[in-house]
Design a protein around this motif. Sequence first.
Motif, PDB file in Angstrom:
ATOM      1  N   ARG A 293      34.619  65.581  32.741  1.00  0.00           N
ATOM      2  CA  ARG A 293      33.530  66.132  32.801  1.00  0.00           C
ATOM      3  C   ARG A 293      32.713  65.528  31.510  1.00  0.00           C
ATOM      4  NH1 ARG A 293      35.975  71.712  31.156  1.00  0.00           N
ATOM      5  NH2 ARG A 293      38.047  70.181  29.744  1.00  0.00           N
ATOM      6  N   GLU A 294      31.703  65.056  31.607  1.00  0.00           N
ATOM      7  CA  GLU A 294      31.175  64.437  30.393  1.00  0.00           C
ATOM      8  C   GLU A 294      30.399  65.519  29.601  1.00  0.00           C
ATOM      9  OE1 GLU A 294      27.764  62.695  32.625  1.00  0.00           O
ATOM     10  OE2 GLU A 294      27.977  61.455  32.514  1.00  0.00           O
ATOM     11  N   ASN A 295      30.319  65.198  28.213  1.00  0.00           N
ATOM     12  CA  ASN A 295      29.859  66.608  27.384  1.00  0.00           C
ATOM     13  C   ASN A 295      29.270  67.835  27.598  1.00  0.00           C
ATOM     14  OD1 ASN A 295      28.682  67.459  24.805  1.00  0.00           O
ATOM     15  ND2 ASN A 295      28.961  66.266  23.476  1.00  0.00           N
ATOM     16  N   LEU A 296      28.793  68.066  27.851  1.00  0.00           N
ATOM     17  CA  LEU A 296      28.139  69.458  28.461  1.00  0.00           C
ATOM     18  C   LEU A 296      26.782  69.537  28.554  1.00  0.00           C
ATOM     19  CD1 LEU A 296      30.442  72.590  29.303  1.00  0.00           C
ATOM     20  CD2 LEU A 296      29.792  70.570  30.714  1.00  0.00           C
ATOM     21  N   ASN A 297      26.471  68.758  27.246  1.00  0.00           N
ATOM     22  CA  ASN A 297      25.161  69.092  26.447  1.00  0.00           C
ATOM     23  C   ASN A 297      25.122  67.242  25.919  1.00  0.00           C
ATOM     24  OD1 ASN A 297      25.352  71.805  24.818  1.00  0.00           O
ATOM     25  ND2 ASN A 297      27.213  70.388  23.326  1.00  0.00           N
ATOM     26  N   ARG A 298      25.094  66.771  27.223  1.00  0.00           N
ATOM     27  CA  ARG A 298      25.321  65.286  27.415  1.00  0.00           C
ATOM     28  C   ARG A 298      23.646  64.837  26.833  1.00  0.00           C
ATOM     29  NH1 ARG A 298      27.410  60.339  29.280  1.00  0.00           N
ATOM     30  NH2 ARG A 298      25.464  59.220  30.345  1.00  0.00           N
ATOM     31  N   GLU A 299      22.783  65.694  28.024  1.00  0.00           N
ATOM     32  CA  GLU A 299      21.262  65.769  27.985  1.00  0.00           C
ATOM     33  C   GLU A 299      20.332  65.627  26.738  1.00  0.00           C
ATOM     34  OE1 GLU A 299      19.139  67.134  30.866  1.00  0.00           O
ATOM     35  OE2 GLU A 299      19.828  66.690  32.154  1.00  0.00           O
ATOM     36  N   ARG A 300      20.517  66.777  25.851  1.00  0.00           N
ATOM     37  CA  ARG A 300      20.453  66.811  24.565  1.00  0.00           C
ATOM     38  C   ARG A 300      21.371  65.812  22.893  1.00  0.00           C
ATOM     39  NH1 ARG A 300      20.483  73.227  23.525  1.00  0.00           N
ATOM     40  NH2 ARG A 300      19.884  72.882  21.563  1.00  0.00           N
ATOM     41  N   ALA A 342      18.170  79.508  15.231  1.00  0.00           N
ATOM     42  CA  ALA A 342      19.881  79.844  15.687  1.00  0.00           C
ATOM     43  C   ALA A 342      19.669  79.906  17.599  1.00  0.00           C
ATOM     44  CB  ALA A 342      20.196  81.307  15.904  1.00  0.00           C
ATOM     45  N   GLU A 343      18.703  80.117  17.820  1.00  0.00           N
ATOM     46  CA  GLU A 343      18.605  79.746  19.680  1.00  0.00           C
ATOM     47  C   GLU A 343      18.076  78.217  20.569  1.00  0.00           C
ATOM     48  OE1 GLU A 343      14.530  82.200  20.431  1.00  0.00           O
ATOM     49  OE2 GLU A 343      15.209  84.227  20.853  1.00  0.00           O
ATOM     50  N   ALA A 344      17.829  77.082  19.039  1.00  0.00           N
ATOM     51  CA  ALA A 344      17.550  76.633  19.557  1.00  0.00           C
ATOM     52  C   ALA A 344      18.763  75.492  19.327  1.00  0.00           C
ATOM     53  CB  ALA A 344      16.870  75.382  18.288  1.00  0.00           C
ATOM     54  N   TYR A 345      19.743  76.084  18.305  1.00  0.00           N
ATOM     55  CA  TYR A 345      21.126  74.599  18.037  1.00  0.00           C
ATOM     56  C   TYR A 345      21.871  75.883  18.643  1.00  0.00           C
ATOM     57  CZ  TYR A 345      17.848  70.829  16.118  1.00  0.00           C
ATOM     58  OH  TYR A 345      17.569  69.691  15.824  1.00  0.00           O
ATOM     59  N   GLY A 346      21.787  77.432  18.827  1.00  0.00           N
ATOM     60  CA  GLY A 346      22.785  78.343  18.843  1.00  0.00           C
ATOM     61  C   GLY A 346      23.491  77.997  20.435  1.00  0.00           C
ATOM     62  N   SER A 347      22.212  77.589  21.342  1.00  0.00           N
ATOM     63  CA  SER A 347      22.461  77.211  22.719  1.00  0.00           C
ATOM     64  C   SER A 347      23.549  76.545  23.008  1.00  0.00           C
ATOM     65  CB  SER A 347      21.232  77.703  23.071  1.00  0.00           C
ATOM     66  OG  SER A 347      20.363  76.391  22.718  1.00  0.00           O
ATOM     67  N   LEU A 348      23.602  75.832  22.062  1.00  0.00           N
ATOM     68  CA  LEU A 348      24.880  74.457  22.274  1.00  0.00           C
ATOM     69  C   LEU A 348      26.263  74.921  22.980  1.00  0.00           C
ATOM     70  CD1 LEU A 348      23.791  71.745  19.330  1.00  0.00           C
ATOM     71  CD2 LEU A 348      23.518  71.403  21.909  1.00  0.00           C
ATOM     72  N   LEU A 349      26.736  73.938  24.040  1.00  0.00           N
ATOM     73  CA  LEU A 349      28.026  74.606  24.458  1.00  0.00           C
ATOM     74  C   LEU A 349      28.570  73.908  23.760  1.00  0.00           C
ATOM     75  CD1 LEU A 349      27.565  74.297  28.178  1.00  0.00           C
ATOM     76  CD2 LEU A 349      27.262  76.385  26.362  1.00  0.00           C
ATOM     77  N   PHE A 350      30.100  74.818  23.014  1.00  0.00           N
ATOM     78  CA  PHE A 350      31.424  74.358  22.139  1.00  0.00           C
ATOM     79  C   PHE A 350      32.437  74.609  22.596  1.00  0.00           C
ATOM     80  CE2 PHE A 350      34.070  75.038  18.530  1.00  0.00           C
ATOM     81  CZ  PHE A 350      33.563  73.608  17.897  1.00  0.00           C
ATOM     82  N   SER A 351      33.537  74.307  22.295  1.00  0.00           N
ATOM     83  CA  SER A 351      34.693  74.594  22.529  1.00  0.00           C
ATOM     84  C   SER A 351      35.648  74.406  20.984  1.00  0.00           C
ATOM     85  CB  SER A 351      35.211  74.373  24.161  1.00  0.00           C
ATOM     86  OG  SER A 351      37.088  74.343  23.826  1.00  0.00           O
ATOM     87  N   ASP A 352      36.504  74.754  20.671  1.00  0.00           N
ATOM     88  CA  ASP A 352      37.187  74.719  19.604  1.00  0.00           C
ATOM     89  C   ASP A 352      38.654  74.312  20.079  1.00  0.00           C
ATOM     90  OD1 ASP A 352      38.389  77.312  20.026  1.00  0.00           O
ATOM     91  OD2 ASP A 352      38.303  77.708  18.122  1.00  0.00           O
ATOM     92  N   ASN A 358      37.284  76.237  28.496  1.00  0.00           N
ATOM     93  CA  ASN A 358      35.857  77.368  28.259  1.00  0.00           C
ATOM     94  C   ASN A 358      35.627  77.839  27.311  1.00  0.00           C
ATOM     95  OD1 ASN A 358      37.925  79.189  30.376  1.00  0.00           O
ATOM     96  ND2 ASN A 358      39.865  78.750  28.470  1.00  0.00           N
ATOM     97  N   ASN A 359      34.214  76.295  27.660  1.00  0.00           N
ATOM     98  CA  ASN A 359      33.225  76.501  26.834  1.00  0.00           C
ATOM     99  C   ASN A 359      32.231  77.958  26.335  1.00  0.00           C
ATOM    100  OD1 ASN A 359      32.428  73.073  25.425  1.00  0.00           O
ATOM    101  ND2 ASN A 359      33.629  73.487  27.373  1.00  0.00           N
ATOM    102  N   GLN A 360      31.036  77.758  25.030  1.00  0.00           N
ATOM    103  CA  GLN A 360      30.832  78.318  24.985  1.00  0.00           C
ATOM    104  C   GLN A 360      29.404  78.277  23.985  1.00  0.00           C
ATOM    105  OE1 GLN A 360      33.060  82.355  23.139  1.00  0.00           O
ATOM    106  NE2 GLN A 360      32.222  81.872  21.420  1.00  0.00           N
ATOM    107  N   LYS A 361      28.399  79.503  24.461  1.00  0.00           N
ATOM    108  CA  LYS A 361      26.948  78.488  23.341  1.00  0.00           C
ATOM    109  C   LYS A 361      27.607  78.945  21.527  1.00  0.00           C
ATOM    110  CE  LYS A 361      23.670  80.912  23.874  1.00  0.00           C
ATOM    111  NZ  LYS A 361      22.515  81.619  23.974  1.00  0.00           N
ATOM    112  N   VAL A 362      27.707  78.209  21.562  1.00  0.00           N
ATOM    113  CA  VAL A 362      27.778  78.276  19.703  1.00  0.00           C
ATOM    114  C   VAL A 362      27.679  79.110  18.927  1.00  0.00           C
ATOM    115  CG1 VAL A 362      27.282  76.391  17.446  1.00  0.00           C
ATOM    116  CG2 VAL A 362      27.593  75.680  19.223  1.00  0.00           C
TER     117      VAL A 362
END
Length: 440
Positions: A293-300, A342-352, A358-362
């Motif tokens: 899987r490439e970075n799920l935020n690849r395009e951004r 928060a909507e613009a950058y919080g929508s990036l997907l993240f997993s700690d 199990n990525n979720q929105k930041v």
Amino acid sequence: MNLTDRREQRLQSYKKIQSEKEIYERVLAPTLYEFVLWVLQEALQSGTKRLYFLARDGYQMYLAARQLCKQYDLDIECRYLKVSRYAVRVPEYHLLGERCLERICVGGIDVTFEKIMQRAALTDKEAEEIAALAGYTENYRKVINYHEVMQLKDCLKKIPLLFHYIDSHSKEAYGTAIGYLTQEGLLEPVSYALVDSGWIGTIQQSIEHLLRQKQPDRKLEGYYFGLYEIPEGERKENYHSFYFTPWGEIKRKVHFSNSLFEAVFSAPEGMTLSYRTESGKDKIIYVPVTDSRENLNRERISRYICWLEEFLQEKKQSLSQADGYVEELLSPFMGNPTQFEAEAYGSLLFSDDVREDNNQKVSADFSEQEIKNHHLLNRLLIMTGIRKRVLHESAWIEGSIATCRTLNERGRARNRWHAVFYKYIIYIRKWIKQNMIHGK
């Protein structure tokens, strides 16, 4: 107009921005730029000849540093090292013995028994065997809190079969991992340092453990954006941080989101999982194995890189000239974001998690009640089992508060206060602990 007034005017103006690009250019790119300037200045002063920027948080830093070294004709070699916590921890486990559980049994967002077994690099079949022995067959995918993770760690210490599996997988992974690090020059007699986002410094420690099997006296140094702590037993002189250290800057830590930082300053490729060999013309080549899987935020992320390159082309100043206003940019953006931010950058997907499953929105989409669960008293009651609720974590709780539709401005302010109060307690405790372990 004096400098303070100009800064205040600039900060107020960016809060009115309704463009993701402008936020990156006016808040995030300058932050990265200031950090990279600091790294290069530190490297020049210490005589460091090579910098290894660690994947993936170090990728945009690497691009900026390479551009600045070219621009100012600096005698510093910049390299990009494809590693991850998982890729260097698995081959390290067999060197740690029982202490490997300190790497495996740690808290995080929505931790489960299954996640902990994945951190240990066990197969599904092996994990099911350990679940049966630990009494977790029925709760294999149940979210467990930090207190339960610590209880599980004590239980796992008593299961010899677990250490047999961990030891086997770790020894198998060591050969290719040390092969890759050797190939990339980490055993060469040259003055070098690692560069990364930071947080707790364990990746530097893990790489050092691997290298010491070949060179027992090898000591590494690292430059980091920020450090909440450094590993016990390590010398603090080898861990350098820009924005906050383990021994202070508590206010900066409170109004900062390391998860958001990682999500923004990443690379388009997938995470490095391990290493494999290929036959080259004259020698064996070690190749990083990345997640399919490439970075799920690849395009951004690709857009951010383009914006960074534009920023660097326009930024012309002396290498020793820094604006010094990172806190004034980051604290209001991360600690008190507008709904748009928060909507613009919080929508990036993240997993700690080290396996990045199990990525979720930041900024998780929380209800008002889920936000209230994070108030200190409610959190304690849930974690001790007195209040029967599941405590879901948000990687950027301030973003979750800003985007909660049922909260008015007063409600948002009240919940931000609770978030700040809780984080002050956490970081004051960490500060005291670090002072006790390492001294001021």
